[in-house]
Write an enzyme that holds these catalytic residues in place. Structure first.
Site, PDB file in Angstrom:
ATOM      1  N   ARG A   7      46.946  54.052  72.045  1.00  0.00           N
ATOM      2  CA  ARG A   7      46.508  55.195  73.530  1.00  0.00           C
ATOM      3  C   ARG A   7      45.944  55.892  73.249  1.00  0.00           C
ATOM      4  NH1 ARG A   7      48.796  52.007  75.759  1.00  0.00           N
ATOM      5  NH2 ARG A   7      50.756  52.117  76.271  1.00  0.00           N
ATOM      6  N   ASP A  61      39.973  50.989  73.711  1.00  0.00           N
ATOM      7  CA  ASP A  61      40.465  50.165  75.154  1.00  0.00           C
ATOM      8  C   ASP A  61      40.976  51.238  75.985  1.00  0.00           C
ATOM      9  OD1 ASP A  61      40.792  47.623  76.483  1.00  0.00           O
ATOM     10  OD2 ASP A  61      42.740  47.606  75.754  1.00  0.00           O
ATOM     11  N   GLU A 105      42.181  58.119  81.090  1.00  0.00           N
ATOM     12  CA  GLU A 105      42.003  57.000  81.622  1.00  0.00           C
ATOM     13  C   GLU A 105      42.499  56.532  82.721  1.00  0.00           C
ATOM     14  OE1 GLU A 105      43.044  53.921  78.234  1.00  0.00           O
ATOM     15  OE2 GLU A 105      45.085  54.055  79.943  1.00  0.00           O
ATOM     16  N   HIS A 136      41.848  49.337  79.631  1.00  0.00           N
ATOM     17  CA  HIS A 136      43.469  48.877  78.701  1.00  0.00           C
ATOM     18  C   HIS A 136      43.269  47.411  79.154  1.00  0.00           C
ATOM     19  CE1 HIS A 136      47.001  51.751  77.999  1.00  0.00           C
ATOM     20  NE2 HIS A 136      47.069  49.884  77.863  1.00  0.00           N
TER      21      HIS A 136
END
Ligand code: NAI
Length: 329
Positions: free
Chosen positions: A233, A257, A262, A294
């Site tokens: 996260r 990622d 985001e 993600h």
């Protein structure tokens, strides 16, 4: 049961429709838009809504859903830090999730990021296309014989630890609840893992007590030339401090990622827009940083496991036999 499925992408619809054939008592309506204070009213008359990691399931939205008669949240993901759990509990909304659809999908992406950023594959891919065959700026490090530090040794952390072990790395782990059965992981305190690791990979959930666990202080403990990977996260890492660390040449590479800002970007094509904030752009300006959006979970195997488990969650709820392992409390 009728489910309103928010933020449905083409691949979600394909995957859920394929699986739905096996559940004749469940009907799904797919919506393009994600859930928020304005769109929550669309759930009027539905038994359940299906959301994802970036869905707004804050107190206000939960109140609106409850007012529309929704008593079940079906999360088609593992994480649930976007849900106001206290309010959901007070309102009596049941939350079911998909805790472990494919830990290997995420772990393999974490290692893909680590290898790509280490060997500068992202730079080389573009360079060679321009007939530039120089090796300038591409120097990597061997992972073999080095130390991997896995923060959070649950399902994904364990899969990542196994991959690192397969690379011939020594594997250190930090977890609030160490798993003694994982005898190939040497458990240490967090600070020690940060101090000793050449590759650090984050695999713990975001909770109230680990917000910004990677910050100026913890970055200063790390070895110079460390590789940091976050597929967990964004808020686990203080982005400002990370950028400062990158500027001080602390990192050989950083693979993300997930990242703090985001939410508005996840799975959206924003090519034509002028971005309001520059944090992502700043991260992308560094030659030793790779950002993916993600996508770590995004494999065929994971998507079919997600649709299967989500529909199974709905079915068990209808039958009054809620699967406690998938229940968020
Ligand atoms: P898990 O529940 O199997 O494992 C999490 C582990 O972290 C547990 O062993 C737990 O004891 C430990 N933990 C909890 N708080 C901690 C703390 N403060 N410090 C250290 N360890 C702590 O979860 P799983 O399936 O391995 O997933 C991990 C995380 O990966 C999820 O919470 C989610 O945030 C992220 N994720 C990311 C995806 C992506 O596509 N990028 C997809 C799926 C999950």
């Amino acid at each position: 049961m009728i489910i309103l499925f928010y933020d449905a992408k083409k691949y979600d619809i394909e995957s859920f429709e394929k699986e739905q054939i096996k559940y004749p008592d469940i009907k799904i309506d797919f919506l393009d838009t994600d859930i928020n204070e304005k769109t929550a009213v669309l759930a009027n008359g539905y038994d359940a809504v299906c959301g994802f990691v970036n869905s707004d399931l804050s107190a206000d939205v939960l109140h609106i859903l409850w007012g529309q008669g929704v008593r079940l949240l079906l999360m088609r993901c593992a994480g649930f830090n976007n849900i106001d759990l206290e309010v959901a509990r007070d309102l009596g909304i049941t939350i079911l999730r998909v805790p472990g659809y494919s830990p290997e999908a995420v772990a393999e992406h974490a290692m893909a990021l680590a290898l790509s950023v280490n060997r500068r594959i992202h730079k080389e891919y573009i360079k060679v296309r321009e007939n530039n065959f120089s090796l300038e700026g591409l120097m990597g490090i061997n992972f073999y014989g080095k130390t991997a530090g896995i923060i959070g040794t649950g399902k994904i952390g364990t899969a990542m630890a196994r991959i690192c072990q397969g690379f011939g790395m020594k594997v250190l782990g930090y977890d609030k609840y160490p798993n003694e059965r994982l005898d190939f992981i040497e458990y240490r305190e967090l600070e020690e893992v940060l101090r000793e690791s050449d590759l650090i990979s984050l695999h713990c959930p975001l909770t109230v007590d680990n917000y910004h666990m990677i910050n100026g202080k913890t970055i200063s403990l790390m070895k110079d030339n460390v590789v940091l990977i976050n597929t967990s996260r964004g808020e686990l890492v203080d982005t400002g401090d990370l950028i400062a660390g990158i500027r001080q040449h602390k990192f050989h590479g950083v693979g993300l990622d997930v990242y703090e800002e985001e939410t508005d970007n996840v799975f959206e094509n924003r090519e034509g827009e002028i971005m309001k904030s520059s944090i992502t752009a700043r991260l992308l300006s560094f030659p030793n940083v790779i950002v993916t959006s993600h996508q770590a979970f995004f494999t065929e195997e994971a998507l079919s496991a997600i649709s299967r488990t989500t529909l199974e969650n709905a079915k068990s709820y209808m039958a009054g036999e809620t699967n406690t392992a998938n229940l968020v409390e």
